[in-house]
Design an enzyme around this catalytic site. Structure first.
Site, PDB file in Angstrom:
ATOM      1  N   TYR A 169      11.168 -13.009  14.067  1.00  0.00           N
ATOM      2  CA  TYR A 169      10.152 -13.964  14.524  1.00  0.00           C
ATOM      3  C   TYR A 169      10.449 -14.486  15.919  1.00  0.00           C
ATOM      4  O   TYR A 169      10.291 -15.679  16.192  1.00  0.00           O
ATOM      5  CB  TYR A 169      10.008 -15.100  13.508  1.00  0.00           C
TER       6      TYR A 169
ATOM      7  N   GLU B 234       8.542  -7.622   8.908  1.00  0.00           N
ATOM      8  CA  GLU B 234       7.783  -8.854   9.147  1.00  0.00           C
ATOM      9  C   GLU B 234       7.872  -9.221  10.616  1.00  0.00           C
ATOM     10  O   GLU B 234       8.962  -9.207  11.199  1.00  0.00           O
ATOM     11  CB  GLU B 234       8.303 -10.036   8.318  1.00  0.00           C
TER      12      GLU B 234
ATOM     13  N   GLU C  91      15.358 -10.778   2.525  1.00  0.00           N
ATOM     14  CA  GLU C  91      16.032 -11.825   3.276  1.00  0.00           C
ATOM     15  C   GLU C  91      17.168 -12.510   2.525  1.00  0.00           C
ATOM     16  O   GLU C  91      17.302 -13.739   2.550  1.00  0.00           O
ATOM     17  CB  GLU C  91      15.031 -12.870   3.763  1.00  0.00           C
TER      18      GLU C  91
ATOM     19  N   ASP D 144       8.969 -18.616   0.341  1.00  0.00           N
ATOM     20  CA  ASP D 144       7.849 -19.253   1.021  1.00  0.00           C
ATOM     21  C   ASP D 144       6.501 -18.749   0.503  1.00  0.00           C
ATOM     22  O   ASP D 144       5.651 -18.285   1.259  1.00  0.00           O
ATOM     23  CB  ASP D 144       7.974 -19.024   2.532  1.00  0.00           C
TER      24      ASP D 144
END
Length: 604
Positions: free
Chosen positions: A473, A509, A418, A162
């Protein structure tokens, strides 16, 4: 690979500036563009990504080769010296020509490579330097990707990470000289006991066979004022530093290992100065210790990303970013998701900024196919992450460790971001990579960054690593807009990781996309109020979990991504805008981090 430097025996010439530039539609190598002056009116700055320089989609979205070319004059005083050409990076692959001769090839967009060109040039004369750079990603690259052809005939690059696939010569190009006998590599490992520092060193020489007589190696340790504090003889050994000043977070004290190679008569053949800091790193129980003291990571995942220059290195932009890190109270960052410029690493060394150093292994996860709209159905196999990918990954690890092994700021190697860690195939893929990293450097902890899909009940590889690094997240991609539920889910998962592994946990993150200037009374997603409330929620949880040893917000600043319906002009999770203006969350972080000061709050 040693960074070039000027010394009593070496000189260097910086080749940054404007180059002739041409986009290759497929004929450049076959037609021998290196043999002639490029037929183009375009010029390109080095260092810079080429994508955003021109208002031309054909340049920005080009997939394939582009060419850089200029004339270079070799200093006339280099007669009798070896001449080298070094590129700090070329994203993602490169072929380098001196005149019509191919002198270097390299795959991997974020680490340096070089070639000796002594036999191709003459002191005092000029030569034509041509550099062909290819931005294509494939199964044989790290990061991986694929290329397809659109119905319009345009070639399209696909990848599952991303951030935008900026390309070009992002860092400096150098011409430098060395003697026939040269210092080729240096490895420094430090320790201390009480007030005495211990420095184990190993030096590799090159060209010794050309020496008319034998060679001797002497090392001198100089302190920050240039005073000699220790000496030793031989290409390998140990020196002790009495009254040692340790390299510490926030206080980046550096020594210099001055290496002098002489002949039997004592004449100087080569000289090289390797900076280093005396410090130790270890994982003990649920803590990460620097110099035997618990360290708590406060900072960010970042990107080398700026308006116009993309991933191009800029000294001014670098200093500004570090000044913002200092202002907000950060003590560390992760080089997400690739090795950063050597100048960045040197700056971190000098200023005591702690670094998690990451390979470019990002996007090794078929589960992201839905997010990016295309991709394979499984991660490990012939169609995606295969033996060619693993070979490129091994080389990326080797080159990262070889470049950054002597940086005291680097305290953890992160070998992937990831990846899919739950599919069949994950463990046989990652186990040899973890072993390779420890073989290359047994002095630092090794980790990878775990994706939210692969929690403690699914993940199959975390036991192979020394620390647990998590991207989570809750409150954004999961429990969107429901921070009360997100708080419960986050704490539950962190406690499960702690119970299962009892290792240090770093949240590498966490964050929320935020439009600067968007406000709401009820903490609506995308508002500045929601970003701040989400960060506060995470911090409450971190302060209650014993194993938490760090918090890296995603992201330091907004950054550019590929086109798609999931992003509007890039990722907006930064606490600074892309042009480095603070959002409200930056002030919240400054308040928390200046109070913490790198120390985890007491639980209860």
């Amino acid at each position: 690979m040693l960074k070039p430097q000027a010394s009593a025996t070496r000189e260097l010439v910086n080749l940054d500036g404007l180059y002739r530039f041409k986009v290759d539609t497929g004929r450049g190598l076959a037609d021998g563009w290196q043999d002639v002056i490029l037929d183009t009116q375009l010029e390109m700055a080095v260092p810079a990504s080429y994508n955003d320089i021109f208002p031309d989609p054909a340049v920005r979205d080009h997939v394939g080769w582009v060419w850089y070319q200029r004339e270079v004059r070799v200093p006339r005083g280099w007669d009798g010296q070896r001449v080298w050409l070094r590129l700090e990076s070329a994203t993602h692959g490169a072929k380098v020509f001196v005149g019509d001769a191919l002198v270097a090839e390299h795959q991997g967009g974020y680490t340096p490579f070089e070639a000796e060109i002594t036999d191709h040039v003459a002191p005092g004369a000029t030569f034509r330097l041509s550099i062909a750079v290819n931005n294509e990603l494939s199964q044989a690259t790290i990061p991986p990707g694929s290329v397809s052809e659109a119905p319009s005939g345009r070639r399209v690059q696909h990848y599952m990470h991303d951030f935008y696939n900026y390309a070009g010569l992002h860092r400096s190009v150098w011409l430098y000289s060395t003697p026939r006998v040269r210092v080729r590599d240096v490895t420094v490992v430090t320790d201390f006991e009480g007030t005495t520092g211990r420095v184990d060193y190993r030096i590799a020489l090159d060209g010794v066979e050309s020496a008319a007589a034998g060679t001797d190696v002497r090392v001198r340790v100089l302190d920050a004022t240039g005073a000699e504090v220790a000496t030793a003889q031989g290409a390998e050994g140990t020196v002790e530093i009495p009254g040692v000043v340790l390299w510490r977070p926030g206080r980046g004290y550096l020594y210099s290992l001055l290496i002098e190679v002489t002949d039997d008569a004592g004449a100087l053949l080569d000289e090289y100065a390797q900076p280093f800091g005396v410090r130790t790193v270890e994982v003990r129980g649920k803590q990460l210790l620097i110099n035997g003291e618990p360290f708590y990571f406060q900072g960010f995942g970042m990107h080398e990303d700026h308006v116009t220059i993309g991933k191009g290195h800029s000294g001014a932009q670098m200093v500004h970013d570090f000044a913002l890190l200092d202002w907000v109270g950060a003590n560390s960052f992760r080089t997400s998701h690739y090795p950063y410029s050597e100048e960045v690493m040197d700056f971190a060394d000098r200023h005591g900024i702690v670094v998690i150093d990451e390979t470019p292994a990002v996007g090794l996860n078929a589960a992201f196919a839905g997010f990016f709209g295309t991709g394979p159905t499984s991660t490990y196999g012939d169609e995606f992450v295969n033996g060619s990918t693993a070979a490129a990954h091994r080389e990326a690890i080797r080159e990262l460790v070889a470049r950054d092994k002597n940086h005291p700021s680097v305290v953890i190697w992160s070998i992937a971001n990831e990846p899919n860690s739950s599919e069949e195939g994950a463990r046989p893929y990652f186990e040899p990579l973890a072993e390779l990293t420890r073989e290359l450097d047994p002095t630092r902890p090794v980790g990878f960054v775990n994706v939210m899909f692969d929690g403690p009940g699914k993940d199959s590889i975390t036991d192979l690593f020394d620390v647990i690094m998590l991207n989570r997240y809750y409150g954004w991609y999961a429990n969107t807009g429901d921070l009360a539920s997100a708080e419960i889910e986050l704490e539950k998962e962190l406690l499960e990781w702690d119970e299962r592994y009892a290792k240090p946990i770093i949240m590498t993150e966490y964050g929320a996309d935020t439009i600067p200037g968007l406000h709401s009374f009820d903490e609506q997603p995308w508002s500045e109020e929601y970003q701040g409330a989400l960060l506060d929620m995470y911090h409450r949880v971190f302060d209650r979990v014993e194993a938490m040893v760090g918090e890296h917000v995603w992201n330091f600043a907004d950054f550019q991504t590929s086109k798609g319906i999931m992003r509007v002009d890039g990722n907006k999770k930064g606490v600074f805008t892309r042009d480095r203006r603070p959002k409200a969350a930056a002030h919240r972080l400054r308040s928390r981090w200046t109070q913490l000061g790198g120390t985890k709050p007491e639980i209860g």
